[in-house]
Design an enzyme around this catalytic site. Structure first.
Site, mmCIF file in Angstrom:
data_model
loop_
_atom_site.group_PDB
_atom_site.id
_atom_site.type_symbol
_atom_site.label_atom_id
_atom_site.label_comp_id
_atom_site.label_asym_id
_atom_site.label_seq_id
_atom_site.Cartn_x
_atom_site.Cartn_y
_atom_site.Cartn_z
ATOM 1 N N GLU A 39 5.870 -49.570 -18.625
ATOM 2 C CA GLU A 39 5.162 -48.538 -19.387
ATOM 3 C C GLU A 39 4.698 -47.397 -18.475
ATOM 4 O OE1 GLU A 39 1.187 -48.364 -22.306
ATOM 5 O OE2 GLU A 39 1.590 -50.129 -21.083
ATOM 6 N N LYS A 52 4.644 -45.712 -28.857
ATOM 7 C CA LYS A 52 3.724 -46.847 -28.953
ATOM 8 C C LYS A 52 2.878 -46.749 -30.221
ATOM 9 C CE LYS A 52 0.326 -49.242 -25.978
ATOM 10 N NZ LYS A 52 -0.316 -49.180 -24.634
ATOM 11 N N CYS A 91 3.607 -52.666 -24.572
ATOM 12 C CA CYS A 91 2.342 -53.329 -24.215
ATOM 13 C C CYS A 91 1.591 -53.868 -25.429
ATOM 14 C CB CYS A 91 1.473 -52.376 -23.399
ATOM 15 S SG CYS A 91 0.176 -53.225 -22.439
ATOM 16 N N LYS A 130 -6.699 -64.213 -17.737
ATOM 17 C CA LYS A 130 -5.980 -63.491 -18.791
ATOM 18 C C LYS A 130 -4.520 -63.935 -18.897
ATOM 19 C CE LYS A 130 -4.695 -58.767 -20.193
ATOM 20 N NZ LYS A 130 -4.794 -57.321 -19.846
ATOM 21 N N GLY A 134 -23.185 -61.071 9.176
ATOM 22 C CA GLY A 134 -23.232 -62.506 9.400
ATOM 23 C C GLY A 134 -23.418 -63.283 8.109
ATOM 24 N N ASP A 188 -21.025 -62.319 2.075
ATOM 25 C CA ASP A 188 -20.371 -61.183 1.414
ATOM 26 C C ASP A 188 -19.556 -60.340 2.394
ATOM 27 O OD1 ASP A 188 -21.398 -61.815 -1.120
ATOM 28 O OD2 ASP A 188 -23.267 -60.771 -0.690
ATOM 29 N N ASN A 234 -35.636 -50.619 2.896
ATOM 30 C CA ASN A 234 -34.543 -49.733 2.501
ATOM 31 C C ASN A 234 -34.214 -48.705 3.577
ATOM 32 O OD1 ASN A 234 -34.256 -51.023 0.051
ATOM 33 N ND2 ASN A 234 -35.544 -49.587 -1.070
ATOM 34 N N GLU A 269 -25.493 -58.848 -7.311
ATOM 35 C CA GLU A 269 -26.423 -57.866 -6.742
ATOM 36 C C GLU A 269 -26.338 -56.538 -7.482
ATOM 37 O OE1 GLU A 269 -26.150 -59.595 -2.149
ATOM 38 O OE2 GLU A 269 -25.073 -57.778 -2.724
ATOM 39 N N LYS A 295 -28.426 -46.818 -10.512
ATOM 40 C CA LYS A 295 -27.764 -47.143 -9.242
ATOM 41 C C LYS A 295 -26.266 -47.339 -9.448
ATOM 42 C CE LYS A 295 -31.508 -49.532 -6.761
ATOM 43 N NZ LYS A 295 -31.863 -50.778 -6.044
#
Length: 571
Positions: free
Chosen positions: A44, A110, A146, A179, A325, A328, A405, A434, A542
Site C-alpha cells: 500500500e 480503497k 489493507c 496484533k 546505571g 532504562d 530537576n 514514567e 509534558k
C-alpha cells in the site's frame, strides 16, 4: 491445472523519497522477472511511503507520484504488477493500480478508510465504490487494500462471489504487540469462509512513531498458511498457486454461494499469457512451519527496527544517550547497539554527589559488555554553581524537586551540546510508566530527538531486557531498586506505587478507557488509583513536548493519545 506464480515484494520504503522507492521497486521487479512470475505485488502507498500525512495536500507531491508511476509502466511488459499510490481523480484516493502491457489496466480505490489509532485517512482520501474482479490467463482475482480485508461484507465477499479465486490485499498495517496473531486468525477465517487464496502483502520498516512488521502471508482456501515473509525485515517471496484447489474446496464446502445475492462485480480482462515454464510446487500446509514470536522478541525487534530506520532515514551517523546505571538507560543502550552497531553509539555518564558506587560500576561494566564509547562528565561543579547563583532568590526555602530537576536539566544540556557539536541524535530513556504519570523532567531527561521506550511499560522493560540481554546488562541492574539518584537514598517508589500495580492501573486507564470507579471495582486501592489518574492528567503538558517514540502497544502516548491539556473532567 490452472496455475499462477506470484512475487510478493515486502519492502521498506522511505516517505517522500519517491525516486528511491521507484529504484527499489525496479530492483525487486528485476528479481521477479528472473523467477518468471505472472503477478508482482507491492504494498500500500509504496510509491510515496506510508503515511505521507499532510504531504498529500501538496499537488506537486501527487504529481511526482504520478510521474513515477509512468516511469514504472514502461517496465511492465509480460506480467501484471499491482502497487499502491495516491491517485487524484475528481478527489484523492488511496489506490492500487493494476498494470500490464505497459499501461494501467484499472485503478482500485480503497473502500474502508481507517480513522482510529494512528490512522487519519479520512483527512486525505475519499472512499472507493467499486470492487472489480480481474481475469488473467484464465485466473480470476480481486484486489483490495489493507482495512478492506478486515471487513466481513465488503469488498472481498463480492469479489469472491463474482468468481475471484484469489484475493490480493496490499497493506501498510502498523505493529503492536499481540496484533499479528489476531490478524492471522482473521485472514485465515476470511480465506476459509470465502474459499479463496488470500495473498496479504504488508510493508516493513519504521516511520517516525510507527513500525511495520512485514510478515506477509499466503493462505489457502481451507484457511491454512502456505508461506510467510520475514518479521521486521525486507523479503522477496515467490509462491506458486494451483487454482483448482479453490474449485475443489468450493464444491465440497460451497459457503460462497450464499453471497450471490450481492450485485456481481464487473470483470476486467487482462490480456497476456502466463509463463509456460511454471511448475507448481506441492503446497501441503504441513510443509510450512509457522513461527509465532514471543511478546519479548516482537517488542525488541520492533524497537530495533524503529530506531534503526529513524536514524538511517533521517541521516544521523551516531546516537548518544545518558547512562545512569539503571535498567532504562541500560536497555536503551542495548537496543541502540543491536540496531546500529557498537561503533555508532556513545554513552554519556554524568555522575553527581548522589551517584552511587554501584551505579558507576554498572555503567562501566555495561559499556564494556556492549563495546560502545563512553564519555564521563561530572555535573557536580555545574550543579554547585546553580545552587550558588540561586541562593539569594531561594533563601529561606527548603530544597525540593526544584534542585532535583536542576540536575536532570544540566544533564539534558550536556547531551544536547554533544548533539549540536557532533550532529549526534540524542535518544531518551524514559519509559511509558514514567511518561504517563509525568515522572520525568521537562528539558531534562526528556530532552532529545527520539524516545526509544516511550511506549514500553516499566515492567515490560525488565522482561524484554532480560530476554535480550544475553548477560550484557549487569545482573545487579535487574535487582536493585529503581532510582533517579537525585537526592540521598531516593527510590522511584518514594513517589510512585510499585510498578507492578502502577502499570496495571495505567493499562486499564490508557488502553481500556476505564474510569477511577471501574478500576477500583477490579480490586485496586481507591487512593492509589485516584493518585495515578491525577498524575496522568497533570502530565499532559509534558507529553505534548516529548520527542516521538516507537509504538509497540495498542494505545501509545503519541498519535493514539489526544487529550486536551486544559481539562476539568473528572475533578
Amino acid at each position: 491445472m490452472r496455475k499462477i506464480r506470484l512475487a510478493l515484494c515486502q519492502i521498506n520504503p522511505i516517505v517522500g523519497d519517491i525516486d528511491g522507492n521507484v529504484s527499489k521497486i525496479l530492483s525487486f521487479t528485476e528479481k521477479a522477472v528472473k523467477e518468471k512470475v505472472d503477478i508482482i505485488v507491492f504494498p500500500e502507498l509504496i510509491l510515496t511511503g506510508y503515511t505521507p500525512e499532510d504531504l498529500l495536500f501538496y499537488p506537486s507531491f501527487i504529481k511526482k507520484a504520478n510521474e513515477a508511476l509512468n516511469k514504472l509502466i514502461e517496465n511492465v511488459k509480460d506480467f501484471v504488477m499491482i502497487l499502491g499510490l495516491p491517485v487524484k481523480e475528481e478527489d484523492l484516493y488511496n489506490s492500487a493500480v493494476i498494470l500490464a502491457e505497459q499501461k494501467v489496466i484499472d485503478t482500485y480505490h480503497k473502500i474502508y478508510l481507517p480513522n482510529y489509532s494512528v490512522f487519519d485517512e479520512m483527512r486525505y482520501f475519499k472512499s472507493g465504490k467499486r470492487a472489480p474482479v480481474y481475469e488473467y490467463s484464465g485466473v480470476l482475482f480481486g484486489v483490495n487494500i489493507c482495512e478492506d480485508i478486515f471487513h466481513p461484507t465488503l469488498p472481498s465477499p463480492i469479489q469472491a462471489s463474482s468468481g475471484a479465486e484469489l484475493i490480493i490485499n496490499i497493506s501498510a498495517s502498523p505493529f503492536y504487540a499481540g496484533k499479528f496473531e489476531k490478524k492471522l486468525r482473521m485472514l485465515s477465517t476470511r480465506a476459509y469462509d470465502m474459499g479463496v487464496f488470500i495473498v496479504y502483502l504488508n510493508t516493513v520498516g519504521g516511520q517516525d512513531e510507527i513500525v511495520f512488521d512485514g510478515r506477509s502471508m499466503v493462505i489457502s482456501p481451507s484457511g491454512e498458511i502456505i508461506t510467510m515473509g520475514k518479521a521486521f525485515e525486507e523479503d522477496f517471496i515467490v509462491v506458486d498457486l494451483d487454482l483448482e484447489e479453490v474449485t475443489r474446496v468450493r464444491m465440497r464446502e460451497p459457503k460462497i454461494r450464499w453471497e450471490s445475492e450481492f450485485e456481481r462485480a464487473e470483470t476486467i480482462k487482462i490480456s497476456g499469457e502466463q509463463k509456460k515454464s511454471l511448475a507448481v510446487q506441492s503446497l501441503q500446509p504441513s510443509a510450512f512451519s509457522l513461527k509465532i514470536l514471543s511478546e519479548e522478541e516482537e517488542i525488541f525487534k520492533a524497537l530495533k527496527t524503529g530506531l534503526r530506520d529513524y536514524v538511517e532515514k533521517n541521516g544521523f551517523s551516531r546516537v548518544c544517550l545518558g547512562l545512569s546505571g539503571g535498567i532504562d538507560s541500560s536497555f536503551v543502550a542495548l537496543v541502540a547497539t543491536d540496531a546500529l552497531g557498537s561503533d555508532r553509539v556513545t554513552g554519556v555518564f554524568m555522575p553527581s554527589r548522589y551517584t552511587s558506587r554501584e551505579s558507576r560500576e554498572d555503567v562501566y561494566e555495561l559499556v564494556k559488555n556492549l563495546g560502545i564509547e563512553l564519555i564521563e562528565i561530572s555535573i557536580d561543579e555545574i550543579f554547585e554553581e546553580y545552587l550558588r547563583r540561586l541562593a539569594d532568590t531561594f533563601k529561606g526555602l527548603p530544597e525540593d524537586t526544584t534542585e532535583e530537576n536542576i540536575q536532570s536539566r544540566i544533564r539534558g544540556n550536556i547531551l544536547m551540546a554533544l548533539s549540536n557539536k557532533f550532529s549526534w541524535l540524542v535518544i531518551t530513556t524514559g519509559n511509558k510508566s514514567e511518561m504517563a504519570v509525568g515522572y520525568a523532567t521537562l528539558y531534562g531527561d526528556m530532552a532529545g530527538g527520539f524516545a526509544v521506550i516511550k511506549d514500553v511499560y516499566k515492567t515490560q522493560v525488565y522482561t524484554v531486557a532480560k530476554w535480550a540481554s544475553r548477560d550484557r546488562i549487569p545482573e545487579r541492574i535487574f535487582k536493585k531498586p529503581p532510582s533517579a539518584e537525585l537526592r540521598p537514598g531516593q527510590t522511584d517508589q518514594d513517589t510512585l506505587p510499585p510498578y507492578e500495580i502502577l502499570d496495571e492501573i495505567l493499562k486499564r486507564h490508557i488502553e481500556k478507557c476505564m474510569s477511577e470507579e471501574e478500576i477500583v471495582e477490579q480490586g485496586f486501592d481507591r487512593d492509589t488509583v485516584r493518585k495515578v489518574l491525577r498524575m496522568v492528567k497533570k502530565a499532559e503538558f509534558k507529553r505534548r513536548q516529548s520527542p516521538p517514540g516507537i509504538k509497540i502497544s495498542p494505545v501509545s502516548l503519541g498519535k493514539d493519545w489526544r487529550f486536551p491539556i486544559t481539562n476539568r473532567f473528572g475533578e
